[in-house]
Design a protein around this motif. Structure first.
Motif, PDB file in Angstrom:
ATOM      1  N   VAL B 693       0.791  -1.186   0.197  1.00 18.35           N
ATOM      2  CA  VAL B 693       0.045   0.265   0.112  1.00 18.35           C
ATOM      3  C   VAL B 693       0.885   1.115  -0.111  1.00 18.35           C
ATOM      4  O   VAL B 693       1.513   1.346   1.013  1.00 18.35           O
ATOM      5  CB  VAL B 693      -0.783   0.049   1.049  1.00 18.35           C
ATOM      6  CG1 VAL B 693      -1.847   1.213   1.105  1.00 18.35           C
ATOM      7  CG2 VAL B 693      -1.859  -1.249   1.261  1.00 18.35           C
ATOM      8  N   LEU B 694       1.010   1.914  -1.149  1.00 17.59           N
ATOM      9  CA  LEU B 694       1.860   2.834  -1.301  1.00 17.59           C
ATOM     10  C   LEU B 694       1.273   4.355  -1.938  1.00 17.59           C
ATOM     11  O   LEU B 694       0.034   4.052  -2.596  1.00 17.59           O
ATOM     12  CB  LEU B 694       3.022   2.479  -2.402  1.00 17.59           C
ATOM     13  CG  LEU B 694       3.623   1.068  -2.310  1.00 17.59           C
ATOM     14  CD1 LEU B 694       4.390   0.678  -3.689  1.00 17.59           C
ATOM     15  CD2 LEU B 694       4.453   0.899  -0.969  1.00 17.59           C
ATOM     16  N   ASN B 695       1.940   5.237  -1.183  1.00 18.03           N
ATOM     17  CA  ASN B 695       1.247   6.745  -2.027  1.00 18.03           C
ATOM     18  C   ASN B 695      -0.214   6.875  -2.050  1.00 18.03           C
ATOM     19  O   ASN B 695      -0.579   7.577  -2.902  1.00 18.03           O
ATOM     20  CB  ASN B 695       1.947   6.848  -3.052  1.00 18.03           C
ATOM     21  CG  ASN B 695       3.565   6.414  -3.253  1.00 18.03           C
ATOM     22  OD1 ASN B 695       4.232   6.840  -2.359  1.00 18.03           O
ATOM     23  ND2 ASN B 695       3.796   5.595  -4.143  1.00 18.03           N
ATOM     24  N   SER B 696      -0.969   6.400  -0.881  1.00 15.46           N
ATOM     25  CA  SER B 696      -2.594   6.739  -1.116  1.00 15.46           C
ATOM     26  C   SER B 696      -3.046   7.318   0.009  1.00 15.46           C
ATOM     27  O   SER B 696      -2.180   7.526   0.777  1.00 15.46           O
ATOM     28  CB  SER B 696      -2.969   5.018  -1.261  1.00 15.46           C
ATOM     29  OG  SER B 696      -2.530   4.381  -2.346  1.00 15.46           O
ATOM     30  N   ILE B 697      -4.276   7.696  -0.172  1.00 20.42           N
ATOM     31  CA  ILE B 697      -4.728   8.471   0.578  1.00 20.42           C
ATOM     32  C   ILE B 697      -6.083   7.778   1.243  1.00 20.42           C
ATOM     33  O   ILE B 697      -6.835   7.274   0.442  1.00 20.42           O
ATOM     34  CB  ILE B 697      -5.210   9.847   0.227  1.00 20.42           C
ATOM     35  CG1 ILE B 697      -3.957  10.641  -0.242  1.00 20.42           C
ATOM     36  CG2 ILE B 697      -5.869  10.783   1.163  1.00 20.42           C
ATOM     37  CD1 ILE B 697      -4.136  12.073  -1.103  1.00 20.42           C
ATOM     38  N   PHE B 698      -6.313   7.615   2.507  1.00 21.25           N
ATOM     39  CA  PHE B 698      -7.450   7.107   3.140  1.00 21.25           C
ATOM     40  C   PHE B 698      -8.153   8.045   3.935  1.00 21.25           C
ATOM     41  O   PHE B 698      -7.539   8.735   4.959  1.00 21.25           O
ATOM     42  CB  PHE B 698      -6.857   5.933   3.926  1.00 21.25           C
ATOM     43  CG  PHE B 698      -6.387   4.864   3.276  1.00 21.25           C
ATOM     44  CD1 PHE B 698      -4.904   4.857   2.717  1.00 21.25           C
ATOM     45  CD2 PHE B 698      -6.987   3.611   2.841  1.00 21.25           C
ATOM     46  CE1 PHE B 698      -4.438   3.809   2.197  1.00 21.25           C
ATOM     47  CE2 PHE B 698      -6.298   2.482   2.220  1.00 21.25           C
ATOM     48  CZ  PHE B 698      -5.148   2.788   1.801  1.00 21.25           C
ATOM     49  N   THR B 699      -9.345   8.437   3.597  1.00 22.02           N
ATOM     50  CA  THR B 699      -9.979   9.664   4.524  1.00 22.02           C
ATOM     51  C   THR B 699     -11.574   9.007   4.669  1.00 22.02           C
ATOM     52  O   THR B 699     -12.140   8.379   3.773  1.00 22.02           O
ATOM     53  CB  THR B 699     -10.300  10.887   3.847  1.00 22.02           C
ATOM     54  OG1 THR B 699     -10.743  10.516   2.252  1.00 22.02           O
ATOM     55  CG2 THR B 699      -8.752  11.473   3.522  1.00 22.02           C
ATOM     56  N   ASN B 700     -11.924   9.464   5.875  1.00 26.72           N
ATOM     57  CA  ASN B 700     -13.443   9.074   6.388  1.00 26.72           C
ATOM     58  C   ASN B 700     -13.738   7.767   6.099  1.00 26.72           C
ATOM     59  O   ASN B 700     -14.680   7.281   5.838  1.00 26.72           O
ATOM     60  CB  ASN B 700     -14.390  10.045   5.431  1.00 26.72           C
ATOM     61  CG  ASN B 700     -13.820  11.429   5.571  1.00 26.72           C
ATOM     62  OD1 ASN B 700     -13.862  11.884   6.972  1.00 26.72           O
ATOM     63  ND2 ASN B 700     -14.086  12.360   4.665  1.00 26.72           N
ATOM     64  N   CYS B 701     -12.815   6.812   6.231  1.00 29.08           N
ATOM     65  CA  CYS B 701     -12.933   5.286   6.055  1.00 29.08           C
ATOM     66  C   CYS B 701     -13.244   4.855   7.438  1.00 29.08           C
ATOM     67  O   CYS B 701     -12.869   5.062   8.462  1.00 29.08           O
ATOM     68  CB  CYS B 701     -11.711   4.595   5.289  1.00 29.08           C
ATOM     69  SG  CYS B 701     -11.937   5.023   3.528  1.00 29.08           S
ATOM     70  N   GLY B 702     -13.832   3.307   7.399  1.00 33.60           N
ATOM     71  CA  GLY B 702     -13.944   2.764   8.601  1.00 33.60           C
ATOM     72  C   GLY B 702     -14.956   3.130   9.332  1.00 33.60           C
ATOM     73  O   GLY B 702     -15.107   2.535  10.730  1.00 33.60           O
ATOM     74  N   ALA B 703     -15.900   3.625   9.131  1.00 31.90           N
ATOM     75  CA  ALA B 703     -16.989   4.130   9.962  1.00 31.90           C
ATOM     76  C   ALA B 703     -17.722   3.106  10.597  1.00 31.90           C
ATOM     77  O   ALA B 703     -18.148   3.158  11.615  1.00 31.90           O
ATOM     78  CB  ALA B 703     -17.991   5.182   9.197  1.00 31.90           C
ATOM     79  N   ASN B 704     -17.882   1.863   9.923  1.00 31.43           N
ATOM     80  CA  ASN B 704     -18.688   0.616  10.427  1.00 31.43           C
ATOM     81  C   ASN B 704     -17.813  -0.312  10.602  1.00 31.43           C
ATOM     82  O   ASN B 704     -18.033  -1.766  10.968  1.00 31.43           O
ATOM     83  CB  ASN B 704     -19.761   0.412   9.481  1.00 31.43           C
ATOM     84  CG  ASN B 704     -20.636   1.361   9.085  1.00 31.43           C
ATOM     85  OD1 ASN B 704     -20.993   2.294   9.776  1.00 31.43           O
ATOM     86  ND2 ASN B 704     -21.564   1.212   8.037  1.00 31.43           N
ATOM     87  N   GLU B 705     -16.532  -0.220  10.687  1.00 30.28           N
ATOM     88  CA  GLU B 705     -15.569  -1.197  10.818  1.00 30.28           C
ATOM     89  C   GLU B 705     -15.633  -1.810  12.225  1.00 30.28           C
ATOM     90  O   GLU B 705     -15.245  -1.309  13.182  1.00 30.28           O
ATOM     91  CB  GLU B 705     -14.140  -0.746  10.711  1.00 30.28           C
ATOM     92  CG  GLU B 705     -12.987  -1.899  10.618  1.00 30.28           C
ATOM     93  CD  GLU B 705     -13.271  -2.952   9.830  1.00 30.28           C
ATOM     94  OE1 GLU B 705     -13.279  -2.725   8.525  1.00 30.28           O
ATOM     95  OE2 GLU B 705     -13.540  -4.120  10.373  1.00 30.28           O
ATOM     96  N   LYS B 706     -16.180  -3.172  12.567  1.00 32.16           N
ATOM     97  CA  LYS B 706     -16.337  -3.962  13.800  1.00 32.16           C
ATOM     98  C   LYS B 706     -14.694  -4.060  14.240  1.00 32.16           C
ATOM     99  O   LYS B 706     -14.653  -4.076  15.437  1.00 32.16           O
ATOM    100  CB  LYS B 706     -17.072  -4.877  13.793  1.00 32.16           C
ATOM    101  CG  LYS B 706     -18.419  -4.819  13.354  1.00 32.16           C
ATOM    102  CD  LYS B 706     -19.160  -5.969  13.323  1.00 32.16           C
ATOM    103  CE  LYS B 706     -20.640  -5.925  12.882  1.00 32.16           C
ATOM    104  NZ  LYS B 706     -21.103  -6.933  12.091  1.00 32.16           N
ATOM    105  N   GLY B 707     -13.847  -4.404  13.422  1.00 29.37           N
ATOM    106  CA  GLY B 707     -12.604  -4.767  13.842  1.00 29.37           C
ATOM    107  C   GLY B 707     -11.805  -3.535  14.421  1.00 29.37           C
ATOM    108  O   GLY B 707     -10.562  -3.547  14.973  1.00 29.37           O
TER     109      GLY B 707
END
Lengths: 768, 768
Positions: B693-707
């Motif tokens: 996983v390279l040079n990437s942007i993660f925003t506003n993710c995982g809202a429902n992530e149980k783990g």
């Protein structure tokens, strides 16, 4: 001085090979001459050791002969050269032959008496030792393990030798496979006489060991053939095969307390051997199988009464995915064309199973893997006294195929099984004390498994190609075996047959005479004490089998120094004391072994006697061993300590006596260690230590006992405490029995003496 | 209808043996005729299968030929008989020969495609399968393990066959040794072409396995010789030798991601093989050694860059007293007369040591037993780019003797060692792309170990008896090898060389056209979408390698049923999607494999695209596998789930893709399973799973992530998370790295998104 005799090479021996060398016979009289002649030896040379005693000599026979012109090192007269003291023999090189030496009255300074190498990489190839004797050549202390003959290299031979009397730890003969110089070795151990090897009292007493678990993946291809094993009682394994492709063939195992065991390694061929018991002793075993691919064919099992580990055929359960040094599963084993005569429950499967201990032992210890793809076929069983269970399944034999087996059970019903059918047979004499079924099963269809065409002969070497039949023997007109003719085995100049001499009785009237006659007496003589009192102030040395007795219960009062014994039991000292009143002055020992250098076993049998006022009634030191210690109709009273045999604390399975028997005795006011007999270390195959306490009375004992236990036999495998009376002994426990082993107590009367408790599983140090 | 042609027996073939039989050639056209002709077959008969497709045929070829008059079952024309559908071949009996069949378009109903037995005890002896092809004959589901060729019995041969494309679990070829019918088998696996075996994604992907740990004590004596192994990438072991006395000789291992491993069993001879890499790929291995007595002689290692387990020579540490299925200590191994060219750190010792984990692992798991009595001698190393560490000791090599080894390290300093000396050498061309040192070490004294006289030849078969020298090659005038001439291996009528065709571009203007052109397109064609919006209501089937792209970022709106994919990735379906805006209506999947019957691998490469409004961006079902899945310059947004590859939960080491790469992407408002990539099961030799996983942007993710974890890659061995930005993701952890393995994170910016944590040792289920 060296005599050099040139002689003409015998040309007709060397046709088709290199030009005959100029060979010499070189007679040598001392170690220097010997090493010089070895250094100069050429193919065809004979180095002749002058007759006489060679003391403290370390022979390094390192030279290069050829196939046609070996270099020979031999005694001037066979058996006339005695290697004594601190001595050894090592060989390296090629085509060397050693003949006619007698190793006795000494021990080796090395880890072996005879080694087929002189250094790690200098090994022997195509070398032989023959017509030699090694007798009682024991290290001074029995924990000082060694080997008598250690094979290295390849294609070496031990033949026509007599080896007997090893008491210290370590197999008598071992084949070593570490390194490519010693694999696929094709060594031959043939035509030898393995004479009595006394019970070792624990492990490490094999007669022959082929490799070790660490080399159990290596091909050995060693042959052990045409040997006589007589009373090889060292431990549960007579031969321990631990490598691959070994051949054990046409040997006679005569009244030997142990089994041939395929302990590690695979594809062992055990063919045409005779296992002969006496119909009584349950220690005479047969063949015990672990691992893969062994073939057990054409063997005779005769009058064997061994059970479980020692049964005629014991197929073990393995440990699933076993560690290298434990028990691999039995697979692809063939048991075919064997004959069993009066051998109880000859086929036992799942031997060693301990699945009922799955809760208390780690998984890696549970022998739950039953034999797979194993065939028991074409065998004949004859039982004069019918056996209700010829097959015993300690665990299910569901991976075993039975076919074309016949039993004559003399009309006694037995558990039926496909592949084992009844027939009425008769016995034919095939030699002295040997009668086997030869007839009556010609019509049984022979089971033919994969590669069965390789079983080409019967036990006698007769071809199976025509008129084949089941069982070890093909039927032939007259068979007259003389298996126990000892002249067929071992050195041709030595016999272990001892003429029985009528014992001389020496009457003794005073202490000085007692000491001198004891010294002068021959083996098994009798010292008869006159009535009265003998005041003895120095330990009486017992260094041979001897009987000391009196008619009227003569009293011996021992007033020697504290902590010295009235009777000092030296190596070879086997004392029978009868009808004697033996008294100390509270500080001495009645009987004791040496503190060290007990290089041979002692023995003690006390009957109709009274022992009192000693510090110890019996004190057995570490590394001392007696096959039997027996007290009968004897009282032991007013002693600080009783029978003390508890110094074998290395937890390697050792103990101080095989049988400690107390029968019809009384113990009174023995303050500690009334009986203290110890064996330590966990190893499922050590079977030893036997304590029998019968019909005896224990009163007012144990007053100072710190362990609060009267009879302490921790770790002893076989214990019987029966028909005794325990009264007013100030302890918590009469005894604690080991439930998982053969420990029993019955018919005892216990009053104010604590209790007898059973502990199912003892915590012991693992021995492996 | 059956045509029977009698012909005269060729008498000169049978001189000195039994009278020639009346042989027949019998042509058969269907399964009934075939089985009838087999039932009646006599020595010398030839059963000829009519050309064409034989569908759903289970051939049982059970008959008895003779050495001089075998019974032959052959194709009318070599390669003209296609065995398809649910079909298999079994042989039993003696002297049978099968020739010229092509197994394709199907799978076997049994646990093997070709078996050298028809029942447990009915095995084949002296039988052969030659000049046949098995291609992609895979079970429908990859967890449904099987073998393609399974040997039983003895003296059977697989020769001149081509086998490629196995994707399901289980070795391509296995020799089975259970039972005395199958030991000392002397099977021959010769002159075959083992074509590409794709990465399996976990264990159980060997090309050849000789026995198993359960039969690791048995003599196999199997020969694998003169084969070409090309891209045999199934798993870390190309050949897994697990029995004794096998011979692996004169094979070419060409760009194959794995090693020849003496995994169990002992005394394997690995002689005269060529291991050829590309100087880059670190997955191309050499020889990995476990256990005792192996000889590695006369091999060439060329351009290999494998490390540790995959190093040119990896000598492992063992477990002391190892369980049967683990790692025995290396002892008595000989590594002599090999040549290493441009192969980094060719000698590695103590591979697999885990003594630093002694505190956390049970004792029975600790590989601490170093090699003993091992010799590395008479080898030549040439490094165009100097290698500072030609010897790597993961644990001490103190049980290894180095002698008479030479290195040309092109003046780069290296750790000095006795027995490895510098010399300046030059390379000589010995064939296309193959140059080795032949000269310049004539003066090096040759080390002669025990039995070294058995190394009689060099890699080319030239006798070492005169002018011997170190290294794999003796110097000779001209050598011109053509190792990769594929006509020398495999079936003479089949070639796996594919002509590269220029791809056709199909312009597509509407949905119907898209569907039809996609169906009609050939492998690697390009589907070019016109600008605009494509409304797609049924899954687009991807069942071949195909490119779908647009110029102006055409929009595909998928409005098919919930939980169906816009792109359905079928077996063989390898999609490259470029410059596409892909939208769902929140309930569908953008990409998904089949739920079952993924009998061949898929692939996915998405670039310059936008994916939004799906339930799952990617859903990979259990038993589906892609060698590579790549997202580049792509946004994934407003999805319930992201990239989901977490159904391989059997904990046998499997996973869904070898490489999952996310580069320069953005993830926004992906509520769960942003990246979820799972591998389960502990086995030190499974090396796979790669997440980048390279040079990437993660925003506003995982809202429902149980783990509460954004990137879940539990059990994946190689993980790199680098140069990414994590912002406002409602989780506790961005990722949890597995410290003991190759998991790395660096240069990431994390804001309001939890943290990256390292867990040193994961608790995983043992796989063995």
């Amino acid at each position: 001085m060296k005599k050099v005799v040139f002689f003409l090479s015998v040309l007709f021996l060397s046709f088709g090979c290199e030009k005959a060398p100029i060979s010499k016979a070189i007679k040598v009289a001392n170690a220097n001459e010997l090493s010089e002649s070895i250094a100069n030896a050429q193919p065809g040379d004979e180095i002749v050791l002058a007759n006489g005693v060679w003391r403290d000599v370390e022979i390094k026979f390192s030279a290069k002969g050829t196939e046609d012109w070996p270099i020979v090192l031999k005694a001037e007269t066979e058996g006339g050269v005695f290697i004594e003291g601190v001595s050894s023999l090592e060989l390296s090189g090629e085509y060397l032959e050693v003949e006619g030496l007698f190793f006795r009255n000494g021990h080796s300074p090395k880890s072996n008496v005879i080694a087929f190498r002189t250094s790690e990489k200098e090994v022997a190839n195509h070398c032989s030792v023959s017509n030699c004797v090694i007798l009682d050549f024991n290290n001074l202390n029995r924990d000082d393990d060694n080997l008598w003959v250690q094979f290295y290299g390849k294609n070496n031979t031990l033949s026509h030798c007599y080896l007997a009397g090893k008491t210290n730890g370590g197999p008598t003969v071992r084949v070593d496979l570490k390194g490519n110089q010693s694999i696929r070795n094709y060594h031959q151990i043939i035509n030898n006489h393995f004479g009595p090897r006394p019970r070792k009292g624990g492990a490490r007493g094999e007669t022959i060991q082929l490799g070790s678990s660490f080399t159990s993946m290596s091909p050995s291809n060693t042959t052990i053939a045409n040997n006589l094993f007589e009373a090889c009682n060292g431990e549960v394994e007579i031969i321990s095969s631990k490598t691959n492709f070994n051949i054990i063939k046409n040997n006679v195992f005569y009244k030997s307390e142990g089994s041939v065991v395929t302990r590690h390694g695979n594809y062992c061929l055990i063919d045409g051997n005779y296992f002969i018991g006496d119909g009584e002793n349950e220690n005479f075993g047969g063949i015990r199988i672990v691992n893969t691919g062994h073939w057990i064919t054409n063997n005779l099992f005769y009058n064997l009464k061994g059970k479980n580990f020692r049964s005629p055929l014991a197929i073990m359960n393995g440990i699933p995915k076993s560690p290298l040094n434990r028990y691999n599963q039995v697979t692809d084993v063939v048991v075919a064309y064997n004959t069993y005569v009066n051998s109880n429950a000859p086929w036992q499967f799942g031997v060693g199973t301990n699945i009922d201990q799955a809760d208390v032992l780690p998984k890696s210890e549970i022998r739950s893997a039953r034999p797979l793809r194993t065939e028991v076929v074409n065998n004949v069983i004859y039982n004069e006294v019918g056996d209700p269970n010829p097959i015993i399944e300690h665990d299910k034999a569901d991976g075993v195929t039975f076919a074309s087996n016949i039993i004559d059970n003399n009309d006694v019903l037995f558990a039926k099984r496909d592949g084992l059918d009844s027939k009425t047979l008769s016995l034919t004499s095939i030699g002295e004390d040997l009668s086997v079924p030869l007839l009556g099963f010609e019509d049984v269809e022979i089971y033919s498994g994969f590669d069965f065409e390789t079983i080409t002969k019967d036990i006698l070497g007769n071809p199976r190609s025509k008129s084949n039949q089941i069982g070890a023997f093909l039927n032939s007109e007259t068979i007259d075996l003389d298996l126990l003719d000892k002249t067929k085995y071992g050195a041709n100049w030595y016999s272990n047959v001892v003429e029985v001499k009528e014992p001389t009785t020496h009457s003794v009237t005073n202490e000085a005479e007692l000491v001198s006659k004891l010294k002068a007496a021959e083996n098994n003589d009798i010292i008869e004490l006159k009535d009265g009192v003998f005041a003895v102030s120095e330990s009486l040395i017992i260094s041979k089998p001897i009987v000391i007795q009196s008619k009227g219960k003569t009293e011996i009062v021992y007033n020697g120094p504290a902590n010295t014994p009235a009777f000092a039991l030296h190596p070879y000292g086997k004392l029978k004391l009868k009808n004697i009143k033996l008294k100390g002055t509270n500080t001495q020992f009645a009987f004791a072994s040496l503190k060290e250098n007990m290089f041979n076993h002692f023995g003690l049998e006390v009957s109709d006697s009274e022992i009192s006022h000693f510090n110890y009634a019996l004190k057995v030191y570490k590394q001392s061993f007696a096959e039997e210690i027996t007290f009968t109709n004897t009282s032991i009273s007013n002693c600080e300590n009783g029978l003390e045999l508890s110094e074998e604390t290395n937890d390697r399975g050792d103990y101080n006596t095989e049988y400690l028997t107390v029968n019809n005795c009384s113990f009174n006011a023995v303050k500690s260690n009334v009986i203290d007999y110890y064996r330590g270390g966990y190893d499922e195959s050590t079977i030893g230590g036997n304590l029998l306490v019968l019909n005896s009375i224990f009163t007012n004992c144990g007053a100072n006992e710190k362990g609060r236990m009267l009879l302490n036999h921790r770790g002893i495998v076989n214990v019987t405490i029966s028909n005794n009376t325990f009264k007013d002994n100030n302890v918590d426990f009469v005894a604690i029995l080991w439930g998982a082993k053969n420990n029993n107590a019955s018919e005892n009367s216990i009053t104010n003496s604590g209790q007898i408790k059973t502990e199912q599983n003892l915590k012991l140090k693992l021995m492996y």
